[in-house]
Enzyme design. Structure first.
Site, short mmCIF file in Angstrom:
data_model
loop_
_atom_site.label_atom_id
_atom_site.label_comp_id
_atom_site.label_asym_id
_atom_site.label_seq_id
_atom_site.Cartn_x
_atom_site.Cartn_y
_atom_site.Cartn_z
N ASN A 38 0.85 -1.19 0.00
CA ASN A 38 0.00 0.00 0.00
C ASN A 38 0.89 1.24 0.00
O ASN A 38 1.50 1.58 1.02
CB ASN A 38 -0.90 -0.02 1.25
CG ASN A 38 -1.78 1.22 1.35
OD1 ASN A 38 -1.93 1.98 0.40
ND2 ASN A 38 -2.36 1.42 2.52
N GLU B 83 -5.27 -5.21 10.93
CA GLU B 83 -4.43 -4.05 11.23
C GLU B 83 -4.51 -3.72 12.72
O GLU B 83 -5.48 -3.10 13.16
CB GLU B 83 -4.94 -2.81 10.49
CG GLU B 83 -4.83 -2.79 9.00
CD GLU B 83 -5.28 -1.43 8.51
OE1 GLU B 83 -4.41 -0.65 8.10
OE2 GLU B 83 -6.48 -1.12 8.58
N GLY C 69 2.79 2.70 11.98
CA GLY C 69 3.52 3.96 12.00
C GLY C 69 4.06 4.35 13.36
O GLY C 69 4.50 5.47 13.56
N LYS D 230 0.03 4.29 -0.29
CA LYS D 230 -0.64 5.43 0.34
C LYS D 230 -0.47 6.69 -0.53
O LYS D 230 -0.41 6.59 -1.75
CB LYS D 230 -0.16 5.62 1.77
CG LYS D 230 -0.31 4.34 2.61
CD LYS D 230 -0.03 4.55 4.08
CE LYS D 230 -0.20 3.22 4.81
NZ LYS D 230 -0.03 3.36 6.28
N GLU E 47 -6.83 4.17 8.24
CA GLU E 47 -6.72 5.59 7.94
C GLU E 47 -7.99 6.13 7.30
O GLU E 47 -8.38 7.29 7.54
CB GLU E 47 -5.50 5.83 7.04
CG GLU E 47 -4.19 5.58 7.77
CD GLU E 47 -3.00 5.34 6.86
OE1 GLU E 47 -1.91 5.06 7.39
OE2 GLU E 47 -3.17 5.40 5.62
N SER F 54 2.78 -2.86 10.38
CA SER F 54 4.20 -2.53 10.31
C SER F 54 5.09 -3.75 10.14
O SER F 54 6.15 -3.87 10.77
CB SER F 54 4.64 -1.74 11.55
OG SER F 54 3.97 -0.50 11.62
N HIS G 150 -9.47 0.53 5.37
CA HIS G 150 -8.17 0.76 6.00
C HIS G 150 -8.36 1.68 7.19
O HIS G 150 -9.21 2.58 7.19
CB HIS G 150 -7.20 1.39 4.99
CG HIS G 150 -5.79 1.42 5.45
ND1 HIS G 150 -5.32 2.37 6.34
CD2 HIS G 150 -4.73 0.62 5.16
CE1 HIS G 150 -4.04 2.14 6.58
NE2 HIS G 150 -3.65 1.09 5.88
#
Length: 254
Positions: A9, A171, A177, A11, A101, A217, A99
Site C-alpha cells: 500500500n 491491522e 507507523g 498510500k 486511515e 508494520s 483501511h
C-alpha cells in the site's frame, strides 16, 4: 486452498516518475530473486498512477494491480471520487477497503464499507477488507469483541459466493507507523480468532480458504517469523512497500 499474498500500500506517496522507478525495481528484483514461491504480489499505487504502473507489471504472473479505495456508487455527481468500475477498466484486480486511515480520517463506518464491498464485488474486484483495534481497545482487553463487531457489521452480510472473493487484513492500529509490531504470537492469536468467526458466519471451508494478511508494520526483519504462523497468509505492507529491497525481502520471506 488459500493464497499467500503480499500487498504493498503506497498510500499518498510517490510522483509518477517515482512510481515507475519503484515498480520497475520491484519487478526485476522479484523476478531475479523469488523462485519456487507461490506468493501473490499486489501493488497499490495512488489513483493517478494505476494505469502507468499496471502497464509495467508482467502479464500472467504473480503480480497484480490494486487500488487503495473506491466509491460506493458506480457513477454520478461525486466530484473527486473514483468508482470500482473505473478501477476495473484500467486493469485493477484488488481494492483495499476499510483501511484504518480511511476509518479514522474520513469517518468511514461499517454501513458505508458494506456498500463499497458490494460495489467492488459487482465490478469484479477482490476486496482486501481491513479490520483492527486501537491501543485503547487492546488495553481494555476488548480486542476480540471489537473485531467480532467489525466483521459482523462490515463483512458478514455477504453471500457465500461474494465472500469467497474477499481477502481480510488485520491491522493492529496501535502498531501502524508507531514502530511497534505485534509479536508473531499476538498476530497468530488474532488471525486464528478471525478464522473462527468466518467458520461461524459461513462454514469451515470458507474459513480454511480465506487469506488473512497481517497489516501492522511488517518489515524485512520480522516478516519471516510473522508469515511462519499457521493463520498468517501474508501482509498488507505500508512503509516498507516504498523500498524495493525491503519489499522484495518481505516477499522472499515465504
Amino acid at each position: 486452498m488459500r493464497k499467500n499474498i503480499v500487498a504493498g500500500n503506497w498510500k499518498m506517496n510517490t510522483t509518477l516518475q517515482d512510481a515507475q522507478a519503484l515498480i520497475s525495481e520491484i519487478v526485476h528484483m522479484v523476478q531475479d530473486e523469488v523462485t519456487g514461491s507461490s506468493v501473490e504480489v499486489v501493488v497499490c499505487p495512488p489513483f493517478p498512477f494505476l494505469s502507468a504502473v499496471g502497464k509495467q507489471l508482467p502479464e500472467g504472473g504473480r503480480f497484480h494491480l490494486g487500488a487503495q479505495n473506491c466509491h460506493q456508487k458506480e457513477s454520478g455527481a461525486f466530484t473527486g471520487e473514483v468508482s470500482a468500475k473505473m478501477l476495473q477498466s484500467v486493469g485493477v484486480e484488488y481494492v483495499i477497503l476499510g483501511h484504518s486511515e480511511r476509518r479514522q480520517y474520513f469517518r468511514e463506518d461499517d454501513e458505508l464499507l458494506s456498500q463499497k464491498l458490494k460495489a467492488a464485488l459487482a465490478a469484479g474486484l477482490k476486496p482486501i477488507f481491513c479490520v483492527g483495534e486501537t491501543l485503547e481497545t487492546r488495553e481494555a482487553d476488548e480486542t476480540f469483541k471489537y473485531l467480532e463487531k467489525q466483521l459482523k457489521d462490515g463483512l458478514f452480510h455477504l453471500s457465500n459466493e461474494e465472500f469467497d472473493q474477499v481477502v481480510i487484513a488485520y491491522e493492529p492500529i496501535w502498531a501502524i507507523g508507531t514502530g511497534r509490531t505485534a509479536t508473531s504470537a499476538q498476530a497468530q492469536e488474532v488471525h486464528a480468532f478471525i478464522r473462527e468467526q468466518i467458520a461461524r458466519a459461513y462454514d469451515a471451508e470458507a474459513a480454511l480458504n480465506t487469506s488473512i494478511l497481517y497489516g501492522g508494520s511488517a518489515n524485512a526483519q520480522n516478516a519471516r517469523e510473522l508469515f511462519s504462523q499457521p493463520d498468517v497468509d501474508g501482509g498488507l505492507i505500508g512503509g516498507a512497500a516504498l523500498k524495493s529491497r525491503d519489499f522484495t525481502e518481505i516477499i522472499k520471506s515465504f
